[in-house]
Write an enzyme that holds these catalytic residues in place. Structure first.
Site, short mmCIF file in Angstrom:
data_model
loop_
_atom_site.label_atom_id
_atom_site.label_comp_id
_atom_site.label_asym_id
_atom_site.label_seq_id
_atom_site.Cartn_x
_atom_site.Cartn_y
_atom_site.Cartn_z
N ARG A 153 38.12 -4.79 8.79
CA ARG A 153 36.67 -5.04 8.77
C ARG A 153 36.29 -6.07 9.83
O ARG A 153 35.24 -5.99 10.45
CB ARG A 153 36.23 -5.55 7.38
CG ARG A 153 36.16 -4.46 6.32
CD ARG A 153 35.29 -4.89 5.14
NE ARG A 153 35.80 -6.06 4.44
CZ ARG A 153 36.71 -6.02 3.47
NH1 ARG A 153 37.21 -4.85 3.10
NH2 ARG A 153 37.11 -7.12 2.88
N SER B 9 48.95 -1.71 -3.86
CA SER B 9 47.68 -2.25 -4.34
C SER B 9 47.47 -2.00 -5.84
O SER B 9 46.43 -1.56 -6.27
CB SER B 9 46.53 -1.62 -3.54
OG SER B 9 45.34 -2.32 -3.77
N CYS C 217 49.07 -7.65 -12.98
CA CYS C 217 48.52 -8.40 -14.12
C CYS C 217 48.19 -7.47 -15.30
O CYS C 217 48.11 -7.91 -16.44
CB CYS C 217 47.24 -9.13 -13.70
SG CYS C 217 47.36 -9.89 -12.09
N VAL D 187 60.75 -3.39 5.72
CA VAL D 187 60.90 -4.15 6.97
C VAL D 187 62.21 -4.91 6.85
O VAL D 187 62.41 -5.69 5.91
CB VAL D 187 59.71 -5.10 7.19
CG1 VAL D 187 59.94 -5.94 8.45
CG2 VAL D 187 58.42 -4.31 7.32
N ASP E 33 52.04 -14.52 -2.89
CA ASP E 33 53.17 -15.10 -3.62
C ASP E 33 54.33 -15.55 -2.73
O ASP E 33 55.24 -16.22 -3.21
CB ASP E 33 53.74 -14.07 -4.61
CG ASP E 33 52.95 -14.01 -5.91
OD1 ASP E 33 51.83 -14.55 -5.95
OD2 ASP E 33 53.45 -13.40 -6.87
N ASN F 112 44.68 -12.86 -3.47
CA ASN F 112 43.54 -12.13 -2.92
C ASN F 112 42.74 -12.98 -1.94
O ASN F 112 42.36 -12.52 -0.86
CB ASN F 112 42.63 -11.64 -4.05
CG ASN F 112 43.12 -10.33 -4.62
OD1 ASN F 112 42.91 -9.28 -4.03
ND2 ASN F 112 43.81 -10.38 -5.75
N TYR G 263 22.90 -23.23 -22.30
CA TYR G 263 22.97 -23.32 -23.77
C TYR G 263 21.98 -22.42 -24.46
O TYR G 263 20.78 -22.41 -24.15
CB TYR G 263 22.73 -24.76 -24.25
CG TYR G 263 22.39 -24.78 -25.73
CD1 TYR G 263 23.32 -24.34 -26.67
CD2 TYR G 263 21.13 -25.18 -26.19
CE1 TYR G 263 23.00 -24.29 -28.03
CE2 TYR G 263 20.80 -25.14 -27.54
CZ TYR G 263 21.74 -24.69 -28.45
OH TYR G 263 21.43 -24.63 -29.78
C1 LIG Z 1 53.03 -9.08 -15.69
C2 LIG Z 1 52.25 -9.91 -14.73
C3 LIG Z 1 51.04 -10.45 -15.12
C4 LIG Z 1 50.32 -11.24 -14.23
N1 LIG Z 1 49.13 -11.74 -14.64
C5 LIG Z 1 48.39 -12.47 -13.78
C6 LIG Z 1 47.12 -12.94 -14.15
O1 LIG Z 1 46.65 -12.68 -15.27
N2 LIG Z 1 46.43 -13.68 -13.26
C7 LIG Z 1 46.90 -13.95 -12.01
O2 LIG Z 1 46.21 -14.60 -11.22
N3 LIG Z 1 48.10 -13.49 -11.61
C8 LIG Z 1 48.86 -12.77 -12.46
N4 LIG Z 1 50.07 -12.28 -12.06
C9 LIG Z 1 50.57 -12.61 -10.72
C10 LIG Z 1 50.07 -11.63 -9.67
O3 LIG Z 1 50.36 -10.33 -10.06
C11 LIG Z 1 50.73 -11.96 -8.36
O4 LIG Z 1 50.38 -13.27 -8.00
C12 LIG Z 1 50.30 -11.00 -7.26
O5 LIG Z 1 50.77 -9.72 -7.50
C13 LIG Z 1 50.85 -11.47 -5.91
O6 LIG Z 1 50.53 -10.54 -4.96
P1 LIG Z 1 51.31 -10.47 -3.57
O7 LIG Z 1 50.73 -9.33 -2.84
O8 LIG Z 1 51.33 -11.79 -2.93
O9 LIG Z 1 52.83 -10.20 -3.98
P2 LIG Z 1 53.53 -9.01 -4.75
O10 LIG Z 1 52.67 -8.49 -5.82
O11 LIG Z 1 54.88 -9.51 -5.10
O12 LIG Z 1 53.67 -7.86 -3.65
C14 LIG Z 1 54.53 -7.99 -2.56
C15 LIG Z 1 54.79 -6.62 -1.98
O13 LIG Z 1 55.60 -6.78 -0.84
C16 LIG Z 1 56.53 -5.73 -0.78
N5 LIG Z 1 57.65 -6.17 0.06
C17 LIG Z 1 58.40 -7.28 -0.09
N6 LIG Z 1 59.32 -7.37 0.89
C18 LIG Z 1 59.15 -6.29 1.67
C19 LIG Z 1 59.80 -5.81 2.83
N7 LIG Z 1 60.80 -6.47 3.39
N8 LIG Z 1 59.37 -4.66 3.37
C20 LIG Z 1 58.35 -3.97 2.82
N9 LIG Z 1 57.70 -4.37 1.72
C21 LIG Z 1 58.09 -5.52 1.16
C22 LIG Z 1 56.88 -5.49 -2.23
O14 LIG Z 1 57.38 -4.18 -2.41
C23 LIG Z 1 55.54 -5.70 -2.92
O15 LIG Z 1 54.83 -4.50 -3.08
C24 LIG Z 1 50.82 -11.49 -12.94
C25 LIG Z 1 52.04 -10.95 -12.54
C26 LIG Z 1 52.75 -10.17 -13.42
C27 LIG Z 1 54.06 -9.58 -12.98
#
Ligand SMILES: Cc1cc2nc3c(=O)[nH]c(=O)nc-3n(C[C@H](O)[C@H](O)[C@H](O)COP(=O)(O)OP(=O)(O)OC[C@H]3O[C@@H](n4cnc5c(N)ncnc54)[C@H](O)[C@@H]3O)c2cc1C
Length: 564
Positions: free
Chosen positions: A23, A40, A44, A88, A289, A311, A432
């Site tokens: 965008r 995507s 959570c 990667v 993360d 996000n 309130y």
């Molecule tokens: C059960 C559960 C409940 C949750 N509840 C909450 C909540 O209520 N509120 C909240 O704020 N957060 C919550 N979280 C945390 C939230 O889901 C994570 O913070 C979020 O998913 C992080 O997103 P991300 O894209 O940084 O990492 P990730 O979701 O870990 O995604 C990283 C991606 O990178 C890909 N990847 C990694 N290395 C490579 C590579 N070398 N080559 C290609 N691809 C690669 C992986 O396959 C993955 O798809 C929860 C998490 C879980 C598991």
């Protein structure tokens, strides 16, 4: 020449970064790569899919209008090219290329980039225990995990959850709702360590136990037994039957690619980034993360992996990688969960965190209804505010209860972000009407008590400290100033009853040389009792913060009071 932007990781942070980059710079060629099958998706939502609250797994990866966020969606709607099941394997920073491996075909290839965004996320921490790779030992992270968990959640079978944090508790509820017999094993002495202080966690633990879940705190899984699948779990001296083990002791950032490429890894072990989400290489950004961030209260680097942060950081990384200008200031660790009928969360620092960071703190525990007490459906919530002595600056809020804790947390998150003091918090013009809150919202009441404490007018003591004094046989008077009817309904065995209205005439019978701890239902009368006793010349009086409503220990019911 079109700018080439490659994003590694296509979940919360990566998908957001890629879309925002496109965008920001519609001419850019944006490629989103993920080693997994699904992109995507909302991790959570996994516990709610396992418990059948969410019926279809596709809902976790759909837009609010039901369109699945797959490669086709990203191509057509976002203009982003997606490669799934493609890992990667390396970053060549000299040549500005990434090396990839298409897992299905084992084909290796390279992609050039002008800007690279790392959104590699985190992986569940797997403790080093023998047999940890037996079947039926699962983690909670991916869509595949969600499907497996759902399949293995067999009514009547036993599940052992390793870790009593946010994911462990949400999963415990999901499995218990599926009819499993659930045990949570938590290494620390309380549930939700890092989110709640012990007295607030005790409220959650009570509720979790009441739902039939076994909670073993201060316990460690030291062994796993089984041949073709897990059968038992060893916890200290105990051997628990387990048909399913869920590992939820936390996550670790995926930093292998960044480290191998020579990018700076921060003090927390996650990727170091600046406010523009730029790594130590000006052509490479990181978000979500996999990276660390600033704590806006302490100014320290922290690792708090949350979807809310991923996000926001994704947007910033995407904007900057595409030539725009955005920044991410940091976080205050706001988090929330629902477990059974309890909502619990925190924003800012807990008392333990504040003390560990060297703050001199004052705290207040304040239970009340989430709506006007007379309004149908009003539910209890307990707040704990942590503030800095001297400045009165609000450092943190914890909120626990069946009622609406989220709006108190969010109001406090704003206050803490903008460095409000107890005085400023107590004057917030909150919305309130009876269906939403009391005229004096609990957050305002708590801030007022805090002000009284900060200026030395009110002296409190926590339920945990009172329990410790009782257990250690301290010579003090625990004074219940509620009505006899309230006392009969529920009381603490060691407490002496003098209803508030009789305190002025009866206080002469109390020894002036002993410490007195007053309490009532929520300790507003407890505070009044402190003031009455002080006006009568008593000098060592405190009130028990939060009163009976958040006393998490043993109580008596139906015990008639006799004047002692
Ligand atoms: C059960 C559960 C409940 C949750 N509840 C909450 C909540 O209520 N509120 C909240 O704020 N957060 C919550 N979280 C945390 C939230 O889901 C994570 O913070 C979020 O998913 C992080 O997103 P991300 O894209 O940084 O990492 P990730 O979701 O870990 O995604 C990283 C991606 O990178 C890909 N990847 C990694 N290395 C490579 C590579 N070398 N080559 C290609 N691809 C690669 C992986 O396959 C993955 O798809 C929860 C998490 C879980 C598991």
């Amino acid at each position: 020449m079109k700018m080439k932007i490659v994003v590694i990781g296509a979940n919360a942070a990566g998908a957001k970064a890629a879309s925002k980059a496109k965008r920001t710079n519609p001419q850019a060629d944006v490629t989103l790569v993920d080693r997994g099958n699904f992109i995507s998706y909302g991790a959570c939502g996994i516990p709610y899919y396992v418990s059948d609250t969410v019926a279809d797994v596709h809902e976790l990866m759909s837009t609010p209008v039901g369109v699945i966020r797959d490669a086709l969606f990203f191509k057509k709607v976002k203009g982003v090219t997606v490669m799934t099941t493609t890992e990667v394997t390396g970053i060549d920073r000299e040549a500005n290329v990434v090396h990839l491996l298409e897992t299905a075909s084992s084909r290796s290839f390279s992609l050039p980039y002008d800007r690279l965004i790392l959104a590699t996320g985190s992986s569940p921490f797997v403790p080093a225990i023998d047999n940890v790779d037996l079947p039926n030992i699962l983690t909670v992270k991916s869509i595949e995990d969600a499907e497996l968990l759902k399949e293995k959640a067999v009514p009547g079978m036993s599940a052992c959850i390793v870790g009593g944090g946010l994911i462990g508790l949400e999963t415990a509820e999901a499995l218990q709702q599926k009819g499993m017999r659930v045990t949570i094993v938590e290494m620390r002495d309380q549930l939700l360590p890092g989110v709640l202080d012990p007295e607030m966690a005790a409220i959650v633990e009570k509720q979790v136990r009441q739902q039939g879940v076994t909670v073993l705190t201060g316990s460690r899984v030291t062994g796993i037994g089984g041949t073709t699948a897990v059968e038992t779990v060893r916890v200290g001296e105990k051997e628990l039957a387990a048909d399913l083990v869920v590992l939820a002791p936390g996550v670790t950032p995926n930093v292998g690619l960044a480290r191998d490429a020579g990018l700076e890894i921060g003090v927390t072990g996650a990727i170091a980034v600046d406010a523009r989400m730029c790594t130590s290489d000006p052509h490479i950004y990181a978000c979500g993360d996999c990276c660390e961030t600033n704590h806006l209260v302490t100014g320290q680097k922290v690792y708090v992996p949350l979807g809310s942060t991923a996000n926001k950081q994704g947007r910033v990384a995407g904007t900057n990688a595409a030539g725009g200008d955005a920044s991410f200031a940091g976080i205050i660790g706001t988090s929330i969960l629902k477990v059974f009928s309890i909502n619990a969360g925190k924003t800012g620092l807990t008392e333990a965190e504040a003390r560990a960071n060297g703050y001199r703190v004052e705290t207040v525990l304040s239970p009340a209804s989430d709506k006007a007490h007379f309004f149908p459906g009003a539910k209890p919530i307990a707040l704990k505010i942590v503030a800095e002595q001297g400045t009165g600056r609000i450092l943190g809020l914890q909120a626990v209860g069946e009622g609406a804790v989220d709006k108190r947390l969010d109001a406090a998150a704003a206050a803490i972000t903008f460095k409000a003091t107890a005085e400023q918090l107590s004057q917030l013009d909150l919305a309130y009407a009876p269906p939403y809150s009391a005229a004096m919202d609990n957050l305002i009441v708590a801030a007022d008590i805090l002000k009284n404490k900060l200026n030395g007018q009110a002296r409190g003591i926590t339920p945990m400290q009172v329990k410790k004094k009782l257990d250690e046989g301290d010579d003090f008077i625990l004074l219940d100033v509620r009505s006899p009817a309230e006392h009969v309904e529920v009381d603490i065995a060691e407490a002496k009853l003098i209803p508030l209205g009789m305190l002025r005439e009866k206080m002469e019978g109390l020894p002036k040389d002993k410490e007195i701890v007053t309490f009532c239902k929520i300790s507003l009368r407890g505070y009044e009792a402190q003031k009455i006793l002080e006006s009568g010349g008593f000098t060592n009086v405190k009130f028990m913060d939060g009163g009976m409503q958040i006393w998490p220990y043993a109580v008596r019911n139906g015990h008639r009071h006799h004047d002692r």
